[in-house]
Design a protein around this motif. Structure first.
Motif, PDB file in Angstrom:
ATOM      1  N   TYR A 180       0.834  -1.199   0.000  1.00  0.00           N
ATOM      2  CA  TYR A 180       0.000   0.000   0.000  1.00  0.00           C
ATOM      3  C   TYR A 180       0.873   1.256   0.000  1.00  0.00           C
ATOM      4  CZ  TYR A 180      -4.069  -2.892   1.266  1.00  0.00           C
ATOM      5  OH  TYR A 180      -5.085  -3.818   1.283  1.00  0.00           O
ATOM      6  N   ILE A 184       1.522   4.287  -2.979  1.00  0.00           N
ATOM      7  CA  ILE A 184       1.312   5.724  -2.759  1.00  0.00           C
ATOM      8  C   ILE A 184       2.596   6.500  -3.005  1.00  0.00           C
ATOM      9  CG2 ILE A 184       0.682   7.446  -1.037  1.00  0.00           C
ATOM     10  CD1 ILE A 184      -1.034   5.294   0.311  1.00  0.00           C
ATOM     11  N   PRO A 188       1.779   9.297  -5.821  1.00  0.00           N
ATOM     12  CA  PRO A 188       1.108  10.083  -4.768  1.00  0.00           C
ATOM     13  C   PRO A 188      -0.130  10.824  -5.248  1.00  0.00           C
ATOM     14  CG  PRO A 188       3.161  11.146  -5.452  1.00  0.00           C
ATOM     15  CD  PRO A 188       3.129   9.811  -6.116  1.00  0.00           C
ATOM     16  N   GLU A 191      -5.613   8.870  -6.860  1.00  0.00           N
ATOM     17  CA  GLU A 191      -6.541   8.661  -5.748  1.00  0.00           C
ATOM     18  C   GLU A 191      -6.812   7.184  -5.484  1.00  0.00           C
ATOM     19  OE1 GLU A 191     -11.133   9.740  -4.445  1.00  0.00           O
ATOM     20  OE2 GLU A 191     -10.243  10.699  -6.202  1.00  0.00           O
ATOM     21  N   ARG A 194      -4.777   5.770  -2.882  1.00  0.00           N
ATOM     22  CA  ARG A 194      -4.879   6.391  -1.569  1.00  0.00           C
ATOM     23  C   ARG A 194      -6.130   5.952  -0.812  1.00  0.00           C
ATOM     24  NH1 ARG A 194      -5.936  11.362  -1.770  1.00  0.00           N
ATOM     25  NH2 ARG A 194      -6.046  11.874  -4.001  1.00  0.00           N
ATOM     26  N   ARG A 195      -6.863   5.014  -1.360  1.00  0.00           N
ATOM     27  CA  ARG A 195      -8.035   4.536  -0.654  1.00  0.00           C
ATOM     28  C   ARG A 195      -8.086   3.007  -0.687  1.00  0.00           C
ATOM     29  NH1 ARG A 195     -13.745   5.579  -3.739  1.00  0.00           N
ATOM     30  NH2 ARG A 195     -13.447   4.189  -5.516  1.00  0.00           N
ATOM     31  N   PHE A 222      -4.433   7.418   7.556  1.00  0.00           N
ATOM     32  CA  PHE A 222      -5.677   6.964   6.930  1.00  0.00           C
ATOM     33  C   PHE A 222      -6.852   7.245   7.870  1.00  0.00           C
ATOM     34  CE2 PHE A 222      -2.703   4.534   4.376  1.00  0.00           C
ATOM     35  CZ  PHE A 222      -3.327   4.442   3.141  1.00  0.00           C
ATOM     36  N   LEU A 240      -6.468   8.240   2.530  1.00  0.00           N
ATOM     37  CA  LEU A 240      -5.312   9.065   2.866  1.00  0.00           C
ATOM     38  C   LEU A 240      -5.391  10.343   2.027  1.00  0.00           C
ATOM     39  CD1 LEU A 240      -2.636   9.149   4.512  1.00  0.00           C
ATOM     40  CD2 LEU A 240      -1.493   8.293   2.450  1.00  0.00           C
ATOM     41  N   ASP A 241      -5.382  11.509   2.707  1.00  0.00           N
ATOM     42  CA  ASP A 241      -5.549  12.756   1.958  1.00  0.00           C
ATOM     43  C   ASP A 241      -4.320  13.050   1.108  1.00  0.00           C
ATOM     44  OD1 ASP A 241      -3.595  14.394   3.468  1.00  0.00           O
ATOM     45  OD2 ASP A 241      -5.020  14.150   5.112  1.00  0.00           O
ATOM     46  N   ALA A 242      -4.498  13.945   0.153  1.00  0.00           N
ATOM     47  CA  ALA A 242      -3.463  14.226  -0.842  1.00  0.00           C
ATOM     48  C   ALA A 242      -2.216  14.836  -0.215  1.00  0.00           C
ATOM     49  CB  ALA A 242      -4.029  15.164  -1.918  1.00  0.00           C
ATOM     50  N   ALA A 245      -0.183  12.105   1.383  1.00  0.00           N
ATOM     51  CA  ALA A 245       0.357  11.237   0.342  1.00  0.00           C
ATOM     52  C   ALA A 245       1.535  11.878  -0.362  1.00  0.00           C
ATOM     53  CB  ALA A 245      -0.735  10.891  -0.668  1.00  0.00           C
TER      54      ALA A 245
END
Length: 440
Positions: A180, A184, A188, A191, A194-195, A222, A240-242, A245
């Motif tokens: 995971y 990322i 990065p 999206e 990131r989920r 997360f 996980l927000d940008a 990331a």
């Protein structure tokens, strides 16, 4: 076969009756001309015989079987295998006799009372108190959970490694979590990397089922939120927000922490005891926790093995002996070692059965008052060499043994000569231990 033997006996019985009846005669001959049976001339008529018994039939059957087998020449009758069996039986009998007569240092009382000091564990990370294993594991878990607020990533990584009992599941979980993070770090801005869909089967089986994995994801950043799933319905996702990331260096450090984390294991406490000289030193009561199986199962297994061994005539192959040796190594978990010094004082410590003699020597050195003179250990039958790499079980010291301690005599003479003959060891153990001496 039994029917044929019975017919054989009946035929012989009928022939005997005809012989006793004498020569033949006509039915119209006068009675005085009839010949007298031979048996009636010399002896009274014997009582009538009954047929052979069942035992007689079996004996006759065995005899006929032996007679029907071809005889072997005298040169071929000597059987090396039979000779080998005879030799092994004699060796086994002598070994059993010597074992019964042996009153050596390894006397184990399985049904005796429990020792005053049970098996205990310590963990310097959570304190110096020695506790039973289940209590110590609970103390470690409590400590790690308390660290989540201060060092969340490190604590979560330690929880994954420490609180899960199946190493293979831990490895799979760590691999998936690293994957995971790698996705990322490499992408990065994407999206989809990131989920993580909570209902994903792979995630459920390999990650979330492992204790500490959810805490690690939360420590990384997360959060759980509701997002449209593959079918358009709202589902739970770890997101996980940008901004987080984009900080790839931070994510790399988290991955490194996860890979380098090692489980926190409680250490076996030596449960050190010191005793006055006593004739009871050879009697060591063993708690059930020392065995991988219960004492009742142990006795049952030993009885079964004894019966099988007797049935096989004590003739065992190399593979059978190796299998028994491995079974013996797996039987014991812990061992009590008592060290008897020349003045009769006894030092006792608890060890894992898988530890080597080096651990015993290190334990003794830490307890000595004079710890710079080499020493040797001796059982009743052999000397234990300091360079031995065998485990306590392989050396025959498990589950309990008493060994005799002696300093190297050459070194003692050399030291005494250097100090004008005034060097003499009075106390073998350090004063702190001697202050705790007790009576067996």
């Amino acid at each position: 076969m039994a029917a044929a033997i019975k017919r054989f006996f009946e035929k012989r019985k009928t022939a005997a009756k005809f012989r006793l009846a004498g020569t033949g005669h006509r039915l119209n001959d006068p009675a005085e001309k009839r010949p007298v049976p031979q048996s009636a001339r010399s002896q009274p008529r014997p009582p009538s015989r009954q047929g052979p018994t069942e035992e007689q039939l079996q004996a006759a059957q065995a005899a006929m079987t032996r007679l029907s087998m071809p005889s072997k020449p005298a040169s071929a009758r000597r059987d090396p295998l039979r000779d080998q069996i005879r030799r092994e039986v004699e060796l086994a009998k002598s070994a059993q006799a010597s074992a019964k007569a042996d009153t050596g240092p390894t006397e184990v009382v399985l049904d005796g009372p429990r020792m005053s000091a049970d098996i205990r564990f310590v963990c310097p990370m959570v304190g110096l108190e020695a506790l039973p294993k289940n209590e110590m594991e609970a103390r470690i878990e409590e400590y790690l959970m308390g660290q989540l607020a201060e060092e969340p990533v490190m604590a979560a990584a330690l929880i994954i490694q420490t609180l899960n009992k199946v190493p293979s599941k831990v490895k799979v979980c760590v691999d998936v979590l690293c994957k995971y993070l790698d996705n990322i770090i490499e992408n990065p801005a994407e999206e989809k990397f990131r989920r993580i869909r909570v209902r994903n089967r792979n995630f459920q089986e390999k990650v979330i089922s492992v204790k500490g994995s959810e805490e690690f994801l939360q420590a990384v950043g997360f959060t759980v939120s509701q997002q449209p799933g593959p079918e358009g319905d709202l589902e739970s996702f770890f997101m996980l927000d940008a901004d987080r990331a984009a900080d790839t260096e931070r994510l790399k450090s988290y991955k490194e922490i996860l890979l380098l984390a090692e489980p926190i294991r409680p250490q076996l406490d030596r449960c050190i005891k010191v005793f006055h000289p006593s004739p009871k030193a050879n009697q060591i009561d063993i708690p059930p926790d020392f065995y991988n199986i219960s004492p009742q199962e142990l006795k049952k297994e030993m009885e079964i093995r004894r019966q099988v061994t007797e049935k096989l005539g004590m003739l065992r192959t190399k593979e059978m002996r190796e299998r028994d040796r491995l079974r013996e190594l797996r039987r014991y978990r812990f061992a009590i070692i008592r060290v008897r010094f020349p003045n009769g004082i006894i030092l006792q410590g608890t060890f894992r059965a898988s530890e080597t003699l080096a651990s015993v020597n290190e334990f003794i050195y830490e307890c000595l008052d004079v710890d710079w003179i080499p020493f040797s250990l001796m059982t009743q039958t052999k000397q234990l060499l300091s360079q031995d790499t065998e485990t306590i079980t392989e050396l025959g010291l498990a589950p309990a043994s008493i060994v005799n301690f002696s300093y190297d005599p050459d070194v003692l003479r050399e030291v005494a000569a250097q100090q004008g003959g005034g060097f003499k060891i009075v106390n073998y153990l350090n004063p702190e231990l001697l202050s705790q001496i007790e009576t067996l």
